[in-house]
Each structure stands twice: as C-alpha cells, then as structure tokens.
Design an enzyme around this catalytic site. Structure first.
Site, PDB file in Angstrom:
ATOM      1  N   HIS A  28       0.834  -1.203   0.000  1.00  0.00           N
ATOM      2  CA  HIS A  28       0.000   0.000   0.000  1.00  0.00           C
ATOM      3  C   HIS A  28       0.869   1.254   0.000  1.00  0.00           C
ATOM      4  CE1 HIS A  28      -3.869   1.892   1.929  1.00  0.00           C
ATOM      5  NE2 HIS A  28      -3.869   2.003   0.599  1.00  0.00           N
ATOM      6  N   ASP A  31      -5.669   4.222   3.950  1.00  0.00           N
ATOM      7  CA  ASP A  31      -7.083   4.374   3.635  1.00  0.00           C
ATOM      8  C   ASP A  31      -7.797   4.918   4.866  1.00  0.00           C
ATOM      9  OD1 ASP A  31      -6.586   3.308   1.165  1.00  0.00           O
ATOM     10  OD2 ASP A  31      -7.312   1.290   1.680  1.00  0.00           O
ATOM     11  N   HIS A  79     -14.078   4.524   0.263  1.00  0.00           N
ATOM     12  CA  HIS A  79     -13.133   4.964   1.293  1.00  0.00           C
ATOM     13  C   HIS A  79     -12.275   6.058   0.666  1.00  0.00           C
ATOM     14  CE1 HIS A  79     -10.526   2.099  -0.936  1.00  0.00           C
ATOM     15  NE2 HIS A  79      -9.499   2.844  -0.479  1.00  0.00           N
ATOM     16  N   HIS A 130      -8.462   6.953  -0.276  1.00  0.00           N
ATOM     17  CA  HIS A 130      -7.045   6.569  -0.318  1.00  0.00           C
ATOM     18  C   HIS A 130      -6.255   7.870  -0.257  1.00  0.00           C
ATOM     19  CE1 HIS A 130      -3.398   4.363  -1.553  1.00  0.00           C
ATOM     20  NE2 HIS A 130      -3.133   5.448  -2.290  1.00  0.00           N
TER      21      HIS A 130
END
Ligand code: ZN
Length: 265
Positions: free
Chosen positions: A158, A162, A237, A239
């Site tokens: 990642h 998030d 969501h 990011h």
C-alpha cells in the site's frame, strides 16, 4: 554742575513734567552725559506755562534734568520689563512647541507600534493559515495502514493509507497549496494531487466527484471533492498519500507526515 551735587533724589512722581520736556533732544543729551551746568535757562521758557511752579533758575534746570534722567531710567526699566515679558512669552511659546512636538512624536510612535503589532498579528495569522494541516476526513480513522501487503496493489504494498469513509463524505485538502492534478488517475479513480507550500504533495483517490481544478489554490480544510469507490477499490473509502513529488512512487509515510504537521491520526 554734575548730578553728584544735586539736592533732590529721584522724582518719578512728577514724571509728567519730564514727559513734557522729553521733546528737548538737547536736554536728553546733556542729561545722559550728566552735565547740566551749561544748560541754557531760556530753553525752558516754552515749558513754563505747563509748569508754572518751576523757577527759571539753575536749580530748576537741575531738577528738570533730574526728572528727565529719572524718566529715562523709568523708560529703560519699562523697556527692560517689556523685553523680559517678550522673552518669557517667546520661551513659553518655544516650550509649548517643544511639548507639542514631543506629544506628536509619542503619538506617531504609538500609532507605528500599533500598526507593527497589527502587521505581526496578520503575518502570524497568515503563517498559521498556511501551515495549519487538518485530517482529510472529519472524525474518521485509518482502515488500511501504509505499506500493508496485498495483491490489490501493483507495487505489492500500500502506497498510502485508507481512511474509513462512506460514499459522498466530504474530503478536505489537508493543507494549503495548489492543485496540480484533478481527474482520472487509473487505479486511483478520480483523484486530486496538491502541491503544498512546503514543497510536499498529498494525493486523494477513489473520489466520487471533484470540486477543484488544476491550478486552483486551496486552503487547509477546503473541500476538494467527495469520497467514493472509483478506480481499483473494493468499496467506498479515501485513499490518501503523502509524497515528495507529484507522481506515483514518491510516497512517504502519510501518518508520520500528518503527525509532523500537527494532525492527530
Ligand atoms: Zn488505499
């Protein structure tokens, strides 16, 4: 005959007589030299009518001359007093001017100090405004950590964090800056990239819609769009990435970044 031998003292009280004789320039000249013995008695003939008590004698001339001398002294004293009054008045005026100038100087200094203080306060306010950072989603939390592993991400981990956010939640610019990207970002869906005043960047992905365009100036907390699940997202969501550059691959730890800017994450 000199004044030293005169019989009478000063006769200021009868100065009216002297005033009459003041027209006799010759007498005045004699009086100031102190020599009256040569004074011609007939010179007073014209004044006899006004001063009948005066005899046309040498003593009379001495008295008249003495009166004249007293009058001259009196006039000199009067002039001296007048000069003193004039000088005192001039000094008082000068003092008043000095005080006025000092009061003006103080008032100007005070006004300048007030202006300076207001300018400092404005600069401080502006500095605060430019350096203040906020969370991108109000009252949210990090649902997926930075560098979390998984097959979802092309890099293998990642590149941001998030924030939990239902669809349509307001997304804020975390700090003041300029929009350098606003539009479709592939796997990021609709995304926004902001270049901040300190030269760092933040990126916001999967937005449902945007409310800014490239080139816009934004302030901390300003809405830049609403959350969604556009692009490569499993559900709505936000990011969020912190970067040293505008593009993918320049990411840094976003939690540390926000915390270093005073945001409690
Ligand atoms: Zn993410």
């Amino acid at each position: 005959m000199a004044f030293g031998s005169r019989a009478a003292g000063k006769h200021r009280g009868s100065s009216r007589l002297s005033r009459k004789t003041a027209g006799y320039a010759g007498i005045a000249a004699l009086a100031t030299t102190g020599v009256v013995g040569t004074l011609a008695v007939p010179a007073f003939a014209a004044d006899k009518a006004a001063a009948p008590s005066m005899e046309d004698t040498g003593l009379g001339a001495v008295v008249v001359a003495d009166e004249l001398h007293s009058e001259i002294e009196y006039q000199a004293e009067s002039q001296q007093r007048a000069a003193e009054v004039t000088a005192a008045k001039a000094q008082a005026e000068a003092d008043a001017k000095t005080r006025a100038a000092e009061a003006k100087r103080l008032a100007e200094a005070k006004a300048k100090a007030e202006r300076d203080a207001a300018e400092r306060a404005a600069r401080e306010e502006e500095r605060k405004r430019l350096n203040t950072f906020v969370a991108p989603i109000d009252g949210s939390y990090v649902s997926t950590q930075y560098k979390a592993g998984g097959s979802m991400w092309s890099s293998g981990s990642h590149t941001g964090i998030d924030f939990h956010a239902g669809e349509g939640t307001t997304v804020h610019a975390v700090g003041a800056g300029t929009i350098v990207e606003a539009g479709w970002g592939g796997a990021y869906g609709n995304n926004v990239v902001i270049r901040h005043n300190d030269g760092t960047y933040t990126q916001y992905g999967h937005l449902l819609s945007l409310s800014v365009s490239v080139g816009d100036q934004v302030t901390a907390g300003q809405q830049i769009g609403i959350s969604g699940s556009t692009g490569n997202a499993s559900g709505p969501h936000l990011h969020f990435e912190a970067r040293t550059g505008a593009t993918y691959g320049t990411d840094i730890d976003p939690v540390a970044y926000l915390r270093s800017h005073g945001v409690n994450v």
